[in-house]
Design a protein around this motif. Structure first.
Motif, PDB file in Angstrom:
ATOM      1  N   LEU A 124     -19.617  -2.101 -28.641  1.00 18.11           N
ATOM      2  CA  LEU A 124     -20.460  -1.199 -27.866  1.00 18.11           C
ATOM      3  C   LEU A 124     -21.822  -1.826 -27.617  1.00 18.11           C
ATOM      4  O   LEU A 124     -22.424  -1.653 -26.549  1.00 18.11           O
ATOM      5  CB  LEU A 124     -20.607   0.134 -28.622  1.00 18.11           C
ATOM      6  CG  LEU A 124     -21.393   1.238 -27.891  1.00 18.11           C
ATOM      7  CD1 LEU A 124     -20.675   1.612 -26.591  1.00 18.11           C
ATOM      8  CD2 LEU A 124     -21.535   2.471 -28.793  1.00 18.11           C
ATOM      9  N   HIS A 125     -22.310  -2.594 -28.607  1.00 16.79           N
ATOM     10  CA  HIS A 125     -23.606  -3.262 -28.458  1.00 16.79           C
ATOM     11  C   HIS A 125     -23.563  -4.266 -27.307  1.00 16.79           C
ATOM     12  O   HIS A 125     -24.499  -4.342 -26.497  1.00 16.79           O
ATOM     13  CB  HIS A 125     -23.968  -3.985 -29.755  1.00 16.79           C
ATOM     14  CG  HIS A 125     -25.226  -4.801 -29.651  1.00 16.79           C
ATOM     15  ND1 HIS A 125     -25.219  -6.156 -29.350  1.00 16.79           N
ATOM     16  CD2 HIS A 125     -26.542  -4.447 -29.787  1.00 16.79           C
ATOM     17  CE1 HIS A 125     -26.455  -6.595 -29.302  1.00 16.79           C
ATOM     18  NE2 HIS A 125     -27.271  -5.591 -29.577  1.00 16.79           N
ATOM     19  N   GLY A 128     -23.627  -2.391 -24.072  1.00 18.31           N
ATOM     20  CA  GLY A 128     -24.928  -1.756 -23.856  1.00 18.31           C
ATOM     21  C   GLY A 128     -25.984  -2.750 -23.412  1.00 18.31           C
ATOM     22  O   GLY A 128     -26.763  -2.472 -22.481  1.00 18.31           O
ATOM     23  N   ALA A 131     -25.226  -3.860 -19.838  1.00 19.70           N
ATOM     24  CA  ALA A 131     -25.531  -2.784 -18.901  1.00 19.70           C
ATOM     25  C   ALA A 131     -27.031  -2.651 -18.670  1.00 19.70           C
ATOM     26  O   ALA A 131     -27.486  -2.417 -17.543  1.00 19.70           O
ATOM     27  CB  ALA A 131     -24.961  -1.461 -19.422  1.00 19.70           C
ATOM     28  N   LEU A 132     -27.820  -2.825 -19.737  1.00 23.68           N
ATOM     29  CA  LEU A 132     -29.272  -2.757 -19.610  1.00 23.68           C
ATOM     30  C   LEU A 132     -29.790  -3.879 -18.710  1.00 23.68           C
ATOM     31  O   LEU A 132     -30.631  -3.662 -17.839  1.00 23.68           O
ATOM     32  CB  LEU A 132     -29.914  -2.856 -20.994  1.00 23.68           C
ATOM     33  CG  LEU A 132     -31.448  -2.787 -21.054  1.00 23.68           C
ATOM     34  CD1 LEU A 132     -31.942  -1.452 -20.531  1.00 23.68           C
ATOM     35  CD2 LEU A 132     -31.935  -3.013 -22.489  1.00 23.68           C
ATOM     36  N   ALA A 279     -33.150  -6.526 -22.892  1.00 24.89           N
ATOM     37  CA  ALA A 279     -31.750  -6.840 -23.189  1.00 24.89           C
ATOM     38  C   ALA A 279     -31.632  -8.168 -23.925  1.00 24.89           C
ATOM     39  O   ALA A 279     -30.849  -8.303 -24.878  1.00 24.89           O
ATOM     40  CB  ALA A 279     -30.939  -6.871 -21.894  1.00 24.89           C
TER      41      ALA A 279
END
Length: 302
Positions: A124-125, A128, A131-132, A279
């Protein structure tokens, strides 16, 4: 003693990131004064190859290239040549801020590709962070996409992709080849590629280089200094720590582009750049929590 060594590595990483960040500013200035990006890459590789040969001779280092390491060295040289050419050509078409935002996403591409290349799984990291960064790029570039030369965008994206490939090839090369041999043989691969690119564009423009001698010299000096300091950092500080410090490189490039060239970012580009930087920092901090690994030394930084 260990803390002192790590401190020297951190200081070297800071100085290297600064040198690389300033280097691209003077590369843009040189191209604006008529110097081909291919000429700049060829010139710096020529000088780097000579410097490595001299250091190797003085230190009596070995340049043996085992057969097992040759494919990775070839890939490293091709990727490194592509990074230098694509990034330098990118900043001849678009402002440094735009090129830097795109190019410095390569650590995130490494994060995205590593499960396929080195094994592992997506987390998930990872999603994430990526995506950032993608959101930051969309905010920074999206509103003014029609006003930006698409050649610069594509070249910066190509440079970023090749930089990620460069990282994996450097890691594989390091398993079979020592640092000096890796630098020497990879630059042997880079030189004919950069030379061929220069010839295709009309040959080495010594007249243009002489006219723009100061930015050309500072471009090459920034690369040589940045590379040498990066080697020191790679040997003395944890890889994740070095990666975190190198997040400052795009910040330095953008700041000095404003100070030296008068290029400034719009509010949207500034917000997007901060998201991309966040990010990068998030991915580097995650790596810091893992067991420190030796930092691979790319053959051609920027």
């Amino acid at each position: 003693m260990i803390r002192s060594s790590v401190g020297i590595g951190i200081a070297a990483a800071l100085a290297s990131a600064t040198a690389y960040g300033i280097n691209i500013v003077y590369a843009r200035m040189a191209t604006q004064q008529g110097v081909s990006a291919a000429d700049l890459v060829f010139l710096r590789v020529f000088l780097m190859l000579g410097a490595v040969a001299v250091v190797t001779a003085i230190s009596r280092g070995a340049l043996r290239l085992p057969a097992a390491g040759r494919p990775a060295i070839l890939g490293l040289g091709i990727a490194s040549a592509g990074v230098g050419l694509a990034y330098f050509f990118a900043v001849s078409f678009v402002p440094i801020g735009v090129a830097a935002i795109i190019f410095y996403t390569f650590p995130l591409l490494i994060l995205l590709a590593s499960p396929f290349v080195d094994g592992g799984r997506f987390t998930l990291h990872r999603f994430g962070v990526f995506a950032l960064a993608f959101t930051g790029l969309a905010i920074a570039i999206g509103p003014k996409l029609g006003d930006i030369d698409p050649r610069g965008i594509l070249l910066a994206a190509l440079a970023s992709t090749l930089a990620a490939w460069q990282f994996f090839m450097a890691s594989r090369s390091g398993r079979h080849v020592g640092p000096q041999a890796m630098m020497f043989w990879s630059h042997i691969v880079i030189m004919p590629i950069s030379g061929a690119a220069a010839l295709l564009l009309g040959g080495i423009g010594w007249g243009a280089i002489a006219q723009a001698w100061l930015p050309s010299a500072l471009t090459v000096a920034g690369y040589l200094a940045g590379f040498a300091l990066q080697m020191v950092a790679a040997r003395r500080a944890p890889a994740a720590m070095v990666g975190l410090i190198f997040c400052l490189e795009p910040v330095v490039a953008i700041l000095f582009a404003g100070l030296i060239l008068g290029e400034t970012l719009s509010h949207a580009q500034m917000i997007g750049s901060l998201l991309v930087l966040a990010a990068l920092i998030a991915s580097s901090l995650a790596e810091l929590r893992r067991e420190p690994q030796p930092a691979p030394v790319p053959a051609d930084g920027r």
